[in-house]
Design an enzyme around this catalytic site. Structure first.
Site, mmCIF file in Angstrom:
data_model
loop_
_atom_site.group_PDB
_atom_site.id
_atom_site.type_symbol
_atom_site.label_atom_id
_atom_site.label_comp_id
_atom_site.label_asym_id
_atom_site.label_seq_id
_atom_site.Cartn_x
_atom_site.Cartn_y
_atom_site.Cartn_z
ATOM 1 N N HIS A 79 -6.616 -0.572 -2.982
ATOM 2 C CA HIS A 79 -7.375 -0.215 -4.177
ATOM 3 C C HIS A 79 -8.756 0.282 -3.774
ATOM 4 O O HIS A 79 -9.296 -0.105 -2.745
ATOM 5 C CB HIS A 79 -7.516 -1.427 -5.100
ATOM 6 C CG HIS A 79 -6.215 -1.889 -5.656
ATOM 7 N ND1 HIS A 79 -5.595 -1.251 -6.705
ATOM 8 C CD2 HIS A 79 -5.404 -2.907 -5.297
ATOM 9 C CE1 HIS A 79 -4.467 -1.873 -6.978
ATOM 10 N NE2 HIS A 79 -4.321 -2.870 -6.134
ATOM 11 N N GLY A 112 11.843 -11.988 8.599
ATOM 12 C CA GLY A 112 11.802 -12.220 7.166
ATOM 13 C C GLY A 112 10.445 -12.670 6.661
ATOM 14 O O GLY A 112 9.683 -13.334 7.356
#
Length: 173
Positions: A79, A112
């Protein structure tokens, strides 16, 4: 059984939505989120379920022979947060605000629940331990883990890297 068939059909049609997608790419389009048009994938790639690969103002480039464990997130953007007097929720990116690309080399294994952040390059042959947060570049054949991910050790010696690349990658050309 029916769900397995639906997944295969959805995967077949979803492959065409990627910017580019090689052969033998396996992923679960039913429980994963991809910004398809910004992602390039090589050959022989497995993406575990519950993946989240998203970017709008950059690209995610994945090499060949790559394995992703379940729940891996790849964030290809950030952002804008440095505008005085403007709320972050009100700042909108445009084509002048490209984020750095994420690049994942060939022969990489990402464990993972790992998170790969924007602008990161993961070198050929690297391994990322499960649950790691990768916020900076990973050297080829390095094994990284932790939050933030740090180099644990090398996968091979220099001599072994030369032999591995000769045996594995010279035949690809």
């Amino acid at each position: 059984m029916v769900l397995k068939i639906i997944r295969k059909i959805m995967m077949y049609y979803s492959r065409k939505k990627f910017r580019n997608c090689g052969c033998n790419v396996v992923f679960d389009p039913l429980n994963s989120v991809f910004s398809y048009e910004t992602i390039t994938i090589g050959d022989d790639v497995f993406i575990g379920g519950k993946a989240w690969f998203r970017t709008t103002h950059s690209r995610i480039n994945i090499g060949s022979h790559v394995m992703f464990g379940p729940g891996v997130h790849v964030y290809g953007g950030n952002h804008i947060f440095d505008r005085v007097g403007v709320l972050m929720t009100r700042i909108v990116k445009d084509e002048n605000h490209m984020d750095p690309h994420v690049k994942i080399g060939d022969d990489v294994w990402i464990g993972g629940s790992s998170v790969i952040l924007t602008g990161v390059t993961i070198g050929r042959g690297a391994i990322i331990a499960a649950g790691s947060v990768v916020s900076s570049d990973v050297v080829p054949y390095g094994i990284y883990g932790g939050v933030p991910a740090k180099k644990i050790r090398m996968r091979f010696t220099e001599e072994q890297i030369i032999e591995h690349e000769r045996k594995v990658f010279d035949c690809d050309r």
